[in-house]
Write a protein that holds these residues in place. Structure first.
Motif, mmCIF file in Angstrom:
data_model
loop_
_atom_site.group_PDB
_atom_site.id
_atom_site.type_symbol
_atom_site.label_atom_id
_atom_site.label_comp_id
_atom_site.label_asym_id
_atom_site.label_seq_id
_atom_site.Cartn_x
_atom_site.Cartn_y
_atom_site.Cartn_z
ATOM 1 N N ILE A 31 0.838 -1.198 0.000
ATOM 2 C CA ILE A 31 0.000 0.000 0.000
ATOM 3 C C ILE A 31 0.875 1.250 0.000
ATOM 4 C CG2 ILE A 31 -1.679 1.322 1.346
ATOM 5 C CD1 ILE A 31 -2.846 -1.422 2.147
ATOM 6 N N LEU A 32 1.933 1.221 0.809
ATOM 7 C CA LEU A 32 2.870 2.333 0.821
ATOM 8 C C LEU A 32 4.244 1.839 1.241
ATOM 9 C CD1 LEU A 32 3.350 3.364 4.016
ATOM 10 C CD2 LEU A 32 1.026 4.155 3.681
ATOM 11 N N ILE A 33 5.228 2.705 1.034
ATOM 12 C CA ILE A 33 6.607 2.353 1.375
ATOM 13 C C ILE A 33 7.137 3.387 2.358
ATOM 14 C CG2 ILE A 33 8.952 2.013 0.492
ATOM 15 C CD1 ILE A 33 7.620 1.271 -2.211
ATOM 16 N N LEU A 34 7.692 2.888 3.460
ATOM 17 C CA LEU A 34 8.342 3.744 4.438
ATOM 18 C C LEU A 34 9.839 3.765 4.171
ATOM 19 C CD1 LEU A 34 6.707 2.572 7.796
ATOM 20 C CD2 LEU A 34 6.058 4.530 6.396
ATOM 21 N N GLU A 35 10.470 4.849 4.568
ATOM 22 C CA GLU A 35 11.931 4.937 4.516
ATOM 23 C C GLU A 35 12.395 5.112 5.950
ATOM 24 O OE1 GLU A 35 15.681 6.574 4.961
ATOM 25 O OE2 GLU A 35 13.997 7.927 5.172
ATOM 26 N N SER A 36 13.285 4.219 6.370
ATOM 27 C CA SER A 36 13.838 4.297 7.717
ATOM 28 C C SER A 36 15.287 3.835 7.669
ATOM 29 C CB SER A 36 13.032 3.418 8.669
ATOM 30 O OG SER A 36 13.547 3.487 9.977
ATOM 31 N N MET A 37 16.168 4.652 8.189
ATOM 32 C CA MET A 37 17.590 4.326 8.219
ATOM 33 C C MET A 37 18.107 3.937 6.827
ATOM 34 S SD MET A 37 17.584 2.336 11.875
ATOM 35 C CE MET A 37 19.251 1.768 11.667
ATOM 36 N N LYS A 38 17.665 4.693 5.816
ATOM 37 C CA LYS A 38 18.070 4.511 4.410
ATOM 38 C C LYS A 38 17.623 3.173 3.827
ATOM 39 C CE LYS A 38 21.707 7.771 4.879
ATOM 40 N NZ LYS A 38 22.573 8.566 4.151
ATOM 41 N N MET A 39 16.614 2.545 4.463
ATOM 42 C CA MET A 39 16.032 1.301 3.937
ATOM 43 C C MET A 39 14.583 1.563 3.561
ATOM 44 S SD MET A 39 17.510 -1.469 6.695
ATOM 45 C CE MET A 39 16.347 -2.669 6.136
ATOM 46 N N GLU A 40 14.103 0.864 2.544
ATOM 47 C CA GLU A 40 12.707 0.962 2.132
ATOM 48 C C GLU A 40 11.949 -0.207 2.739
ATOM 49 O OE1 GLU A 40 12.551 1.147 -2.110
ATOM 50 O OE2 GLU A 40 13.886 2.863 -2.187
ATOM 51 N N ILE A 41 10.887 0.097 3.490
ATOM 52 C CA ILE A 41 10.101 -0.929 4.163
ATOM 53 C C ILE A 41 8.663 -0.868 3.634
ATOM 54 C CG2 ILE A 41 9.209 -1.735 6.386
ATOM 55 C CD1 ILE A 41 12.179 0.441 6.539
ATOM 56 N N PRO A 42 8.202 -1.918 2.956
ATOM 57 C CA PRO A 42 6.826 -1.918 2.449
ATOM 58 C C PRO A 42 5.818 -2.139 3.572
ATOM 59 C CG PRO A 42 7.916 -3.988 1.910
ATOM 60 C CD PRO A 42 8.941 -3.114 2.577
ATOM 61 N N VAL A 43 4.675 -1.468 3.456
ATOM 62 C CA VAL A 43 3.545 -1.689 4.357
ATOM 63 C C VAL A 43 2.463 -2.327 3.489
ATOM 64 C CG1 VAL A 43 1.828 -0.624 5.869
ATOM 65 C CG2 VAL A 43 4.174 0.275 5.801
ATOM 66 N N SER A 44 2.080 -3.551 3.830
ATOM 67 C CA SER A 44 1.198 -4.348 2.979
ATOM 68 C C SER A 44 -0.179 -4.560 3.601
ATOM 69 C CB SER A 44 1.835 -5.724 2.726
ATOM 70 O OG SER A 44 3.101 -5.570 2.147
ATOM 71 N N ALA A 45 -1.127 -4.891 2.747
ATOM 72 C CA ALA A 45 -2.479 -5.217 3.196
ATOM 73 C C ALA A 45 -2.455 -6.570 3.912
ATOM 74 C CB ALA A 45 -3.431 -5.274 2.008
ATOM 75 N N PRO A 46 -3.089 -6.665 5.077
ATOM 76 C CA PRO A 46 -3.109 -7.931 5.805
ATOM 77 C C PRO A 46 -4.097 -8.941 5.218
ATOM 78 C CG PRO A 46 -4.313 -6.268 7.026
ATOM 79 C CD PRO A 46 -3.713 -5.592 5.825
ATOM 80 N N GLU A 47 -5.037 -8.466 4.388
ATOM 81 C CA GLU A 47 -6.015 -9.341 3.747
ATOM 82 C C GLU A 47 -6.604 -8.643 2.530
ATOM 83 O OE1 GLU A 47 -9.883 -9.474 6.183
ATOM 84 O OE2 GLU A 47 -8.349 -9.018 7.676
ATOM 85 N N ASP A 48 -7.370 -9.376 1.747
ATOM 86 C CA ASP A 48 -8.012 -8.805 0.555
ATOM 87 C C ASP A 48 -9.053 -7.767 0.966
ATOM 88 O OD1 ASP A 48 -6.559 -10.723 -0.778
ATOM 89 O OD2 ASP A 48 -8.258 -12.012 -1.226
#
Length: 73
Positions: A31-48
């Motif tokens: 759904i979106l991507i976070l940036e933390s400590m120069k890393m990209e962390i995806p935030v995903s849907a837990p279900e349909d």
């Protein structure tokens, strides 16, 4: 239909929003991507479901456990 909160698992900045309100998402779709400590962390849907709210904007800073979006599953 149940409303499901999508929360962050880490503190960071909202780098990029991948989906929009009204879009259909599947389990594990990013759904979106976070940036933390120069890393990209995806935030995903837990279900349909369908995205009914996006509660952050690109550039926002979020902490662990922040609700960033809601889907109707």
């Amino acid at each position: 239909m149940a409303k499901v909160d999508i929360k962050t698992e880490i503190t960071g900045n909202v780098w990029k929003i991948e989906k929009a309100v009204g879009e259909q998402v599947g389990e594990e779709d990013v759904i979106l991507i976070l940036e933390s400590m120069k890393m990209e962390i995806p935030v995903s849907a837990p279900e349909d479901g369908v995205i009914i709210e996006i509660l952050v904007a690109e550039g926002d800073t979020v902490t662990e456990g922040t609700v960033v979006a809601r889907i109707e599953a």
